[in-house]
Design an enzyme around this catalytic site. Structure first.
Site, PDB file in Angstrom:
ATOM      1  N   ASP A 107       0.787  -1.214  -0.014  1.00 18.22           N
ATOM      2  CA  ASP A 107       0.185  -0.121   0.082  1.00 18.22           C
ATOM      3  C   ASP A 107       0.816   1.201  -0.008  1.00 18.22           C
ATOM      4  O   ASP A 107       0.262   2.327   0.248  1.00 18.22           O
ATOM      5  CB  ASP A 107      -0.884  -0.028   1.122  1.00 18.22           C
ATOM      6  CG  ASP A 107      -2.012  -1.091   0.881  1.00 18.22           C
ATOM      7  OD1 ASP A 107      -2.509  -1.344  -0.145  1.00 18.22           O
ATOM      8  OD2 ASP A 107      -2.116  -1.629   2.108  1.00 18.22           O
ATOM      9  N   ASP A 169      -6.598  -4.543  -5.142  1.00 16.77           N
ATOM     10  CA  ASP A 169      -6.288  -3.249  -4.947  1.00 16.77           C
ATOM     11  C   ASP A 169      -5.029  -2.722  -5.403  1.00 16.77           C
ATOM     12  O   ASP A 169      -4.779  -1.449  -5.532  1.00 16.77           O
ATOM     13  CB  ASP A 169      -6.435  -3.154  -3.227  1.00 16.77           C
ATOM     14  CG  ASP A 169      -7.214  -4.086  -2.524  1.00 16.77           C
ATOM     15  OD1 ASP A 169      -7.648  -5.058  -2.895  1.00 16.77           O
ATOM     16  OD2 ASP A 169      -7.873  -3.638  -1.279  1.00 16.77           O
TER      17      ASP A 169
HETATM   18  N1  GLY Z   1      -7.242  -1.505   0.046  1.00 17.95           N
HETATM   19  C1  GLY Z   1      -7.828  -1.995   1.408  1.00 17.95           C
HETATM   20  C2  GLY Z   1      -9.292  -1.657   1.132  1.00 17.95           C
HETATM   21  O1  GLY Z   1      -9.668  -1.453   0.009  1.00 17.95           O
HETATM   22  O2  GLY Z   1      -9.856  -1.822   1.908  1.00 17.95           O
END
Ligand code: GLY
Length: 387
Positions: A107, A169
């Protein structure tokens, strides 16, 4: 303003942007020393004072770039220096996550694109460039060359091996790599991003255009091991925020590379998403969740709207309205039913949900506000493409 909006739509965009600016004016002042995630009794929480954590919580939480991102979008909108000053506070706080290192997962794109990289791109701040390139190297270092995927998370405490896990994601993190290649004139970062996007295109997207959340690959030989339901209802269901990440993520990869298959894939996911938008325009946590309880996730609506508007910009006139009208439906439903413009609440967008099986549902989450603002700015034609 997008020239294709009707006069009535134009007035609605203008009115909503005015409300956003008015609200962000006082909220930014009130929360200027925080990095908010949600609200408690209408007041922003603060991740910034918390410790970093090897499991990615507290100061290392994956959403900690969105508040800075909102500030940079407001800076873009108003030119007011106060927004840059507040945004830079997040950028400095995130340094301790970089030093701690163990709390950083894939992330880093969500964390550093809307903060350091935005700072560099908007103001030329060399510290932003340094931080952004550091984050890009961490992300590229997660690449598995045999499986051609970017590993999502680090080892969890429970001992379960997630070395071969990749999640949808991550399509929103790889624009950090596209940026790093442009910035350094070194194609390696872009190559990694495209190999990952190709793997996702081949293995995550189902024939009906819906997407899996999590895929596990064998980290030694790259073979598919399993799919998981992740934050959605169950295996084989369709977690709506994940559909949003896929839709927006693939059009972003198209924008950065010009590879037609990415746009085609974004459109395929978009068609699936559009055909599942309920009459109300309000989006459930999972398109295949039971009718009762019908949990909502406004973040999915805002993220999908961003992707739909981007697709509309990159297709011909004949197709454009399909995507734009769907985005308008989502955003109008949010403005009419889910936006809180009052002074009683630090957040704007209500009824967001992190994961279907969490204990808590339908609360405010910072990236609901972030993507709602970004989508409205796209309609206005004054947006800074953060990703
Ligand atoms: N990237 C984690 C979520 O969308 O919850």
């Amino acid at each position: 303003m997008l020239s294709i909006l009707s006069e009535k739509e134009y007035a609605w965009v203008q009115d909503t942007m005015d409300k956003i600016k008015e609200k962000m004016d006082w909220v930014s002042e009130k929360s200027k020393d925080k990095i908010p995630y949600t609200t408690v009794n209408g007041v922003h929480t603060d991740e910034s004072k918390k410790e970093t954590s090897s499991t990615g919580e507290g100061a290392s939480w994956w959403t900690n770039g969105f508040w800075g991102g909102m500030m940079w979008q407001m800076y873009q909108e108003t030119g007011e220096e106060k927004y840059a000053e507040i945004a830079r506070k997040s950028e400095v706080i995130l340094d301790k996550c970089m030093e701690e290192y163990y709390g950083l997962h894939h992330d880093v794109g969500f964390m550093w694109l809307p903060t350091a990289v935005a700072d560099y791109r908007l103001t030329g701040n060399p510290d932003g460039k340094r931080r952004g390139l550091h984050a890009a190297n961490l992300l590229a270092g997660r690449f598995n060359p045999v499986g051609r995927f970017i590993r999502a998370w680090n080892q969890w405490g429970d001992g379960k091996d997630n070395t071969g896990w990749a999640i949808i994601d991550c399509l929103m993190n790889i624009p950090l790599l596209y940026w790093a290649s442009r910035e350094t004139k070194d194609p390696r970062f872009k190559q990694v991003a495209m190999l990952h996007a190709d793997t996702v295109m081949e293995n995550f997207i189902r024939p009906d255009g819906s997407s899996n959340h999590i895929m596990e690959f064998d980290p030694e030989n790259g073979g598919v091991v399993a799919a998981y339901g992740g934050q959605g209802y169950e295996l084989g269901s369709s977690w709506t925020r994940g559909q949003g990440w896929a839709l927006y993520g693939f059009v972003l990869s198209y924008i950065h590379t010009g590879k037609q298959e990415y746009l085609d894939t974004a459109k395929r996911v978009a068609h699936y998403f559009i055909s599942n938008i309920p009459e109300s325009g309000l989006i459930p946590v999972d398109f295949r969740e039971p009718k009762e309880p019908l949990w909502e996730d406004s973040t999915a609506a805002a993220i999908a709207a961003c992707g739909l508007i981007e697709i509309a910009k990159h297709v011909g006139e004949y197709e454009r309205d399909i995507y734009l009208n769907a985005a308008l439906k989502l955003l109008k439903a949010l403005t009419e039913k889910r936006c809180d413009w009052s002074r009683e609440n630090d957040s704007i967008v209500q009824k967001c949900t992190a994961a279907y099986h969490d204990e808590k549902h339908e609360f405010s989450i910072i990236y609901g506000d972030y993507f709602f603002i970004e989508a409205m700015q796209k309609l206005q034609g004054n947006e800074f493409l953060m990703w």
